[in-house]
Design a protein around this motif. Sequence first.
Motif, mmCIF file in Angstrom:
data_model
loop_
_atom_site.group_PDB
_atom_site.id
_atom_site.type_symbol
_atom_site.label_atom_id
_atom_site.label_comp_id
_atom_site.label_asym_id
_atom_site.label_seq_id
_atom_site.Cartn_x
_atom_site.Cartn_y
_atom_site.Cartn_z
ATOM 1 N N THR A 111 0.818 -1.208 0.000
ATOM 2 C CA THR A 111 0.000 0.000 0.000
ATOM 3 C C THR A 111 0.857 1.264 0.000
ATOM 4 O OG1 THR A 111 -0.280 -0.251 2.400
ATOM 5 C CG2 THR A 111 -2.043 -1.085 0.997
ATOM 6 N N PHE A 112 2.021 1.221 0.655
ATOM 7 C CA PHE A 112 2.924 2.375 0.604
ATOM 8 C C PHE A 112 3.341 2.652 -0.834
ATOM 9 C CE2 PHE A 112 7.076 4.369 0.514
ATOM 10 C CZ PHE A 112 6.836 5.487 1.302
ATOM 11 N N HIS A 113 3.712 1.606 -1.559
ATOM 12 C CA HIS A 113 4.151 1.790 -2.942
ATOM 13 C C HIS A 113 3.018 2.185 -3.875
ATOM 14 C CE1 HIS A 113 7.832 -0.352 -1.621
ATOM 15 N NE2 HIS A 113 8.359 0.557 -2.407
ATOM 16 N N GLN A 114 1.792 2.045 -3.429
ATOM 17 C CA GLN A 114 0.646 2.517 -4.203
ATOM 18 C C GLN A 114 0.268 3.948 -3.833
ATOM 19 O OE1 GLN A 114 -2.675 -0.395 -4.653
ATOM 20 N NE2 GLN A 114 -1.329 -1.697 -3.410
ATOM 21 N N GLY A 115 1.026 4.542 -2.910
ATOM 22 C CA GLY A 115 0.768 5.917 -2.503
ATOM 23 C C GLY A 115 -0.268 6.060 -1.407
ATOM 24 N N ALA A 116 -0.614 4.964 -0.761
ATOM 25 C CA ALA A 116 -1.625 4.980 0.303
ATOM 26 C C ALA A 116 -0.926 4.923 1.660
ATOM 27 C CB ALA A 116 -2.594 3.821 0.124
ATOM 28 N N ALA A 117 -0.306 6.036 2.040
ATOM 29 C CA ALA A 117 0.510 6.066 3.256
ATOM 30 C C ALA A 117 -0.310 5.778 4.518
ATOM 31 C CB ALA A 117 1.226 7.410 3.376
ATOM 32 N N ALA A 118 -1.520 6.290 4.590
ATOM 33 C CA ALA A 118 -2.326 6.050 5.790
ATOM 34 C C ALA A 118 -2.676 4.570 5.931
ATOM 35 C CB ALA A 118 -3.603 6.890 5.752
ATOM 36 N N ARG A 119 -3.024 3.927 4.832
ATOM 37 C CA ARG A 119 -3.311 2.490 4.882
ATOM 38 C C ARG A 119 -2.048 1.714 5.221
ATOM 39 N NH1 ARG A 119 -5.569 1.768 -0.530
ATOM 40 N NH2 ARG A 119 -4.974 -0.401 -0.334
ATOM 41 N N ALA A 120 -0.923 2.117 4.654
ATOM 42 C CA ALA A 120 0.348 1.448 4.938
ATOM 43 C C ALA A 120 0.675 1.532 6.425
ATOM 44 C CB ALA A 120 1.470 2.071 4.108
ATOM 45 N N PHE A 121 0.477 2.700 7.007
ATOM 46 C CA PHE A 121 0.735 2.863 8.431
ATOM 47 C C PHE A 121 -0.179 1.947 9.248
ATOM 48 C CE2 PHE A 121 -0.188 4.980 12.494
ATOM 49 C CZ PHE A 121 1.065 4.869 13.067
#
Length: 107
Positions: free
Chosen positions: A45-55
């Motif tokens: 998810t971080f690599h998809q630009g979804a930082a909040a989901r990645a966190f």
Amino acid sequence: MLHGLAAVNEFRGRYHRSEALFTQVLELDVAELALEAHELLACSTFHQGAAARAFGYAERGLALYDDAADHTYLAPYGEHPAVACHDWAALALWFLGRPDNALDHAE
């Protein structure tokens, strides 16, 4: 098998596909796969630009980490998933504009 297929897609940069597969892995509710699945979902998810989901995935992975079972984590995956969860959490928080919190995870 599903976990392995998800990992292959992750390592090949097919992040949307790996996210869908790792989500299925979590639905299987296999405790031995959950921490690693959350760590790789944080990566996907971080690599998809979804930082909040990645966190969120990184935090859930860290919540699953068991100090007593620490020695079992490194051998199967070649990296320590709790350390990787801290890495993804730090990167995600940095991109979310929370550098102080990111530094806490990085340290």
